[in-house]
Design a protein around this motif. Structure first.
Motif, PDB file in Angstrom:
ATOM      1  N   ASN A 147       0.794  -1.225   0.000  1.00 25.54           N
ATOM      2  CA  ASN A 147       0.000   0.000   0.000  1.00 25.54           C
ATOM      3  C   ASN A 147       0.829   1.280   0.000  1.00 25.54           C
ATOM      4  O   ASN A 147       0.385   2.285   0.522  1.00 25.54           O
ATOM      5  N   VAL A 148       2.017   1.233  -0.558  1.00 25.63           N
ATOM      6  CA  VAL A 148       2.834   2.443  -0.578  1.00 25.63           C
ATOM      7  C   VAL A 148       2.137   3.528  -1.389  1.00 25.63           C
ATOM      8  O   VAL A 148       1.653   3.298  -2.485  1.00 25.63           O
ATOM      9  N   SER A 149       2.086   4.716  -0.802  1.00 24.61           N
ATOM     10  CA  SER A 149       1.515   5.866  -1.482  1.00 24.61           C
ATOM     11  C   SER A 149       2.648   6.623  -2.168  1.00 24.61           C
ATOM     12  O   SER A 149       3.555   7.118  -1.494  1.00 24.61           O
ATOM     13  N   PHE A 250      -3.550   9.741   1.498  1.00 26.29           N
ATOM     14  CA  PHE A 250      -2.978   8.400   1.598  1.00 26.29           C
ATOM     15  C   PHE A 250      -3.970   7.470   2.287  1.00 26.29           C
ATOM     16  O   PHE A 250      -5.009   7.906   2.794  1.00 26.29           O
ATOM     17  N   ASP A 251      -3.662   6.204   2.316  1.00 23.72           N
ATOM     18  CA  ASP A 251      -4.474   5.175   2.981  1.00 23.72           C
ATOM     19  C   ASP A 251      -5.907   5.102   2.453  1.00 23.72           C
ATOM     20  O   ASP A 251      -6.837   4.751   3.197  1.00 23.72           O
ATOM     21  N   VAL A 298      -0.193   7.313   9.900  1.00 24.44           N
ATOM     22  CA  VAL A 298      -0.176   6.494   8.693  1.00 24.44           C
ATOM     23  C   VAL A 298      -0.326   5.033   9.100  1.00 24.44           C
ATOM     24  O   VAL A 298       0.230   4.595  10.106  1.00 24.44           O
ATOM     25  N   THR A 302       1.043   0.941   4.916  1.00 20.04           N
ATOM     26  CA  THR A 302       1.608   1.999   4.083  1.00 20.04           C
ATOM     27  C   THR A 302       2.985   2.401   4.584  1.00 20.04           C
ATOM     28  O   THR A 302       3.891   2.700   3.798  1.00 20.04           O
ATOM     29  N   THR A 303       3.169   2.389   5.891  1.00 21.88           N
ATOM     30  CA  THR A 303       4.443   2.764   6.487  1.00 21.88           C
ATOM     31  C   THR A 303       5.557   1.825   6.048  1.00 21.88           C
ATOM     32  O   THR A 303       6.654   2.266   5.690  1.00 21.88           O
ATOM     33  N   THR A 306       6.517   2.548   2.417  1.00 23.00           N
ATOM     34  CA  THR A 306       7.218   3.825   2.295  1.00 23.00           C
ATOM     35  C   THR A 306       8.613   3.739   2.888  1.00 23.00           C
ATOM     36  O   THR A 306       9.568   4.332   2.379  1.00 23.00           O
TER      37      THR A 306
END
Length: 436
Positions: A147-149, A250-251, A298, A302-303, A306
């Motif tokens: 789920n990287v933004s 994000f998310d 976050v 996602t963290t 990233t």
């Protein structure tokens, strides 16, 4: 007190995420003939350079030493088999910690290099380059980033680049001012980081040990940092409520409508992580997790993505622009550490199948604390050289030796234990039996 416990838990979560990434990179490299061929292309020139120095070709090519690091940053500035073997051993031990414990073994690389006589600024630059080389050969952007933004990561990298530049400039400025001052500064930073993380790891281990004596329990590995991040604390709510355009979304796939935060906080966060990477050479990933989850709100999914994204680019940018072009990378050491870590991670990961988790956590706490002892005992000698601390040369040297021996006895003992467990359980590992 609760804040420090949560911060420690998030730092551990960041270290685990980084260790998982290293394990995947190691498998990608060792499982591909093409990547192994690339690795060989990196290694072969080291032996050629070694032969060249043995023949004193530097008399014919006076610029050759500068091309591989120069004599400005360290001494001696030449290849030797001993140096290469030491670097492999350091990488192997770091790999054991990463693979077996599931947390970043990179914390011990700079202390180990400095204990072996490498100046702090060179240890930092070499470590960053080693991380970058591993990332490039293991694949730059992995599909499992999840789920990287992209927007989140790119804005974060603006700050990370600025922070890494600042950290590299600070290290170089201190080195030009006084090499001993540079070593003392890097040593102090490592003392603070390893002291905090080691204290948390040991407390966590003792707490888990007491819980096990009372009966089987599920051990929490990190506050609310391990979930999907659907619940926000007070600080993330406050920061996300501040509307300074542009707002980064994000998310979206985790919470309804996603979340938004001002670019200002992302750039500042990136600057903090980049500064740590530029000064310490560990990639800064152990800070991304606590900052993103605890401060920015976050999600952990996602963290993690990233974090991996920023480590690759931060390490690459920092190692090349802040250290390599100034002669502060020892390529022989970097390649040796890469070789050792690739093997060590795989062996360590296999050992986890036949050893209780609580034992591994105890070893991790001891490893981190041994790094802390190593650096804190090295500090008096450096402060004496700077005329800040008035102690005898014998005492300064004695304390430094105590730190070196304590460090390598613990780390070396851990390495021998991992190897012995691996060899004794080869038949079990081949049969895919694991400990319950």
């Amino acid at each position: 007190m609760n804040f420090f416990r949560e911060l420690g838990a998030f730092m551990m979560a960041g270290a685990r995420a980084h260790a998982q990434w290293e394990l995947e990179m190691s498998r990608n490299i060792l499982g591909s003939r093409k990547r192994l061929a690339v690795l060989a292309l990196f290694i072969i020139p080291i032996f050629i350079i070694g032969i060249a120095f043995a023949a004193d070709i530097s008399q014919v090519m006076p610029d050759l030493p500068k091309m591989i690091g120069g004599k400005k940053a360290y001494s001696p500035a030449f290849y030797s088999l001993g140096i290469f073997l030491v670097s492999i051993a350091i990488g192997l031990l770091a790999g054991f910690i990463t693979g077996c414990i599931g947390a970043g073994g990179g914390f011990i690389i700079a202390p180990a290099l400095m204990s072996a006589g490498i100046k702090g600024i060179l240890a930092v630059g070499t470590d960053l380059f080693h991380i970058f080389a591993k990332a490039i050969m293991g694949s730059v952007i992995h599909r499992k980033l999840g789920n990287v933004s992209v927007a989140l990561a790119l804005v974060f990298l603006i700050g990370a680049v600025a922070g890494t530049t600042g950290g590299g400039m600070l290290n170089r400025w201190l080195y030009e001012l006084n090499p001993v001052l540079s070593d003392a500064f890097i040593t102090t930073i490592y003392c603070l980081m390893l002291g905090f993380l080691g204290a948390y790891a040991m407390t966590d281990y003792l707490k888990a040990s007491r819980a096990m004596k009372k009966g089987p329990q599920v051990v929490d590995h990190g506050a609310h940092g391990g979930g999907e991040g659907t619940d926000l604390g007070n600080l993330p709510r406050l920061l996300q409520s501040i509307k300074i355009a542009p707002m980064i979304r994000f998310d979206e796939g985790i919470t309804e409508g996603g979340r938004r935060i001002s670019w200002v906080f992302l750039v500042l966060s990136g600057a903090i992580v980049g500064l740590a990477a530029g000064i310490m050479g560990v990639g800064g990933g152990f800070l991304t997790f606590p900052i993103f989850v605890y401060m920015l709100g976050v999600s952990s999914a996602t963290t993690v993505g990233t974090d991996i994204f920023q480590i690759i680019f931060t390490a690459g940018y920092g190692s090349i622009t802040q250290y390599a072009i100034y002669g502060f990378i020892f390529y022989t050491l970097a390649m040796g550490m890469l070789l050792g870590s690739l093997l060590g991670i795989q062996v360590g990961a296999l050992v986890t199948k036949v050893v209780k988790g609580i034992t591994i956590r105890g070893f991790y706490a001891m490893a981190v604390l041994s790094g802390f002892v190593n650096r804190i005992f090295a500090l008096p000698a450096k402060l004496r050289s700077l005329e800040v601390l008035d102690i005898s040369p014998a005492m300064a040297s004695g304390l430094e030796q105590v730190g070196v021996w304590a460090f390598f006895l613990v780390i070396g003992g851990f390495g021998l234990w991992v190897l012995s467990v691996f060899i004794k359980n080869l038949s079990v590992l081949k049969g895919e039996e694991v400990i319950s």
